[in-house]
Design a protein around this motif. Structure first.
Motif, PDB file in Angstrom:
ATOM      1  N   ARG A 104     -28.710  -8.955  22.155  1.00  0.00           N
ATOM      2  CA  ARG A 104     -27.719  -9.928  21.711  1.00  0.00           C
ATOM      3  C   ARG A 104     -26.481  -9.150  21.267  1.00  0.00           C
ATOM      4  O   ARG A 104     -26.581  -8.146  20.574  1.00  0.00           O
ATOM      5  CB  ARG A 104     -28.257 -10.758  20.553  1.00  0.00           C
ATOM      6  N   ILE A 105     -25.325  -9.679  21.651  1.00  0.00           N
ATOM      7  CA  ILE A 105     -24.053  -9.082  21.250  1.00  0.00           C
ATOM      8  C   ILE A 105     -23.297 -10.150  20.471  1.00  0.00           C
ATOM      9  O   ILE A 105     -22.942 -11.191  21.021  1.00  0.00           O
ATOM     10  CB  ILE A 105     -23.247  -8.617  22.477  1.00  0.00           C
ATOM     11  N   PHE A 106     -23.068  -9.878  19.197  1.00  0.00           N
ATOM     12  CA  PHE A 106     -22.393 -10.836  18.330  1.00  0.00           C
ATOM     13  C   PHE A 106     -20.893 -10.580  18.340  1.00  0.00           C
ATOM     14  O   PHE A 106     -20.454  -9.427  18.339  1.00  0.00           O
ATOM     15  CB  PHE A 106     -22.937 -10.741  16.901  1.00  0.00           C
ATOM     16  N   ASP A 107     -20.133 -11.653  18.354  1.00  0.00           N
ATOM     17  CA  ASP A 107     -18.675 -11.579  18.291  1.00  0.00           C
ATOM     18  C   ASP A 107     -18.282 -11.095  16.899  1.00  0.00           C
ATOM     19  O   ASP A 107     -18.728 -11.643  15.892  1.00  0.00           O
ATOM     20  CB  ASP A 107     -18.093 -12.970  18.572  1.00  0.00           C
ATOM     21  N   SER A 113     -20.995 -16.830  17.365  1.00  0.00           N
ATOM     22  CA  SER A 113     -20.824 -16.653  18.809  1.00  0.00           C
ATOM     23  C   SER A 113     -21.620 -15.424  19.248  1.00  0.00           C
ATOM     24  O   SER A 113     -21.409 -14.324  18.758  1.00  0.00           O
ATOM     25  CB  SER A 113     -19.336 -16.478  19.126  1.00  0.00           C
ATOM     26  N   VAL A 114     -22.526 -15.660  20.189  1.00  0.00           N
ATOM     27  CA  VAL A 114     -23.390 -14.585  20.646  1.00  0.00           C
ATOM     28  C   VAL A 114     -23.471 -14.595  22.174  1.00  0.00           C
ATOM     29  O   VAL A 114     -23.436 -15.653  22.797  1.00  0.00           O
ATOM     30  CB  VAL A 114     -24.801 -14.689  20.014  1.00  0.00           C
ATOM     31  N   ALA A 115     -23.564 -13.417  22.726  1.00  0.00           N
ATOM     32  CA  ALA A 115     -23.801 -13.256  24.156  1.00  0.00           C
ATOM     33  C   ALA A 115     -25.116 -12.505  24.316  1.00  0.00           C
ATOM     34  O   ALA A 115     -25.579 -11.823  23.397  1.00  0.00           O
ATOM     35  CB  ALA A 115     -22.657 -12.487  24.807  1.00  0.00           C
ATOM     36  N   VAL A 116     -25.705 -12.647  25.479  1.00  0.00           N
ATOM     37  CA  VAL A 116     -26.950 -11.955  25.791  1.00  0.00           C
ATOM     38  C   VAL A 116     -26.665 -11.051  26.980  1.00  0.00           C
ATOM     39  O   VAL A 116     -26.084 -11.493  27.973  1.00  0.00           O
ATOM     40  CB  VAL A 116     -28.078 -12.954  26.132  1.00  0.00           C
TER      41      VAL A 116
END
Length: 171
Positions: A104-107, A113-116
């Motif tokens: 997980r990459i957090f803004d 807001s998170v991206a995977v």
């Protein structure tokens, strides 16, 4: 999921049709056969993936991430593409992250807001699974030449278009 292993004979379906005039014997027979084949394919895919320590849901997430040019997506986009609830996607991502296959990459500006992102370990896992999957798929479809595959795809598209009618039919 329960699956019907013993498909009814034409005689059995005709017996039902004599009681239920709406019954279209060939439509029922074809539908049940297709349903059983789909279930068998899903079970075969499960068996293939389990040999690699994966389940379908987790595998689909890895595949969807690999399709992205950045190897990254949002949990909500992944849930929409797989057709599951966002809470279910969170569970899939949790397991994949625990195994080091995604991260997980957090803004930095908005922790909500998170991206995977697919990790190198996730790509490595796919690099092991996919050749096995493609080989099995090739063997499964070997009985159909290109023309038959195209015809089958057209027929499946017609059936898929009818699914909405099946769902919304009034009784």
């Amino acid at each position: 999921m329960l699956q019907l292993r013993d498909l009814p004979t034409t005689e059995t379906l005709e017996k039902f049709a004599s009681r239920y005039p709406e019954a279209d014997v060939t439509a029922i027979s074809t539908f049940l056969h297709l349903l059983r084949v789909a279930t068998d394919l899903s079970a075969a895919l499960d068996e293939c993936l389990s040999r690699h320590g994966l389940l379908q849901g987790r595998w689909w997430v890895l595949i969807l991430l690999m399709r992205e040019s950045t190897l990254t997506s949002t949990p909500s986009a992944l849930a929409d593409k797989v057709g599951i609830a966002r809470a279910s996607m969170t569970g899939l991502i949790d397991g994949l992250e625990r195994d080091g296959l995604v991260e997980r990459i957090f803004d930095a500006n908005d922790r909500r807001s998170v991206a995977v992102c697919l990790t190198a370990a996730g790509q490595f896992k796919l690099d092991i699974v996919m050749p096995d999957y493609y080989n099995r798929l090739r063997l499964c479809m070997a009985g159909l030449d290109e023309k038959s595959r195209a015809q089958l795809s057209k027929m499946l598209a017609l059936i898929d278009a009818g699914v909405a009618e099946f769902t919304k039919a009034k009784i």
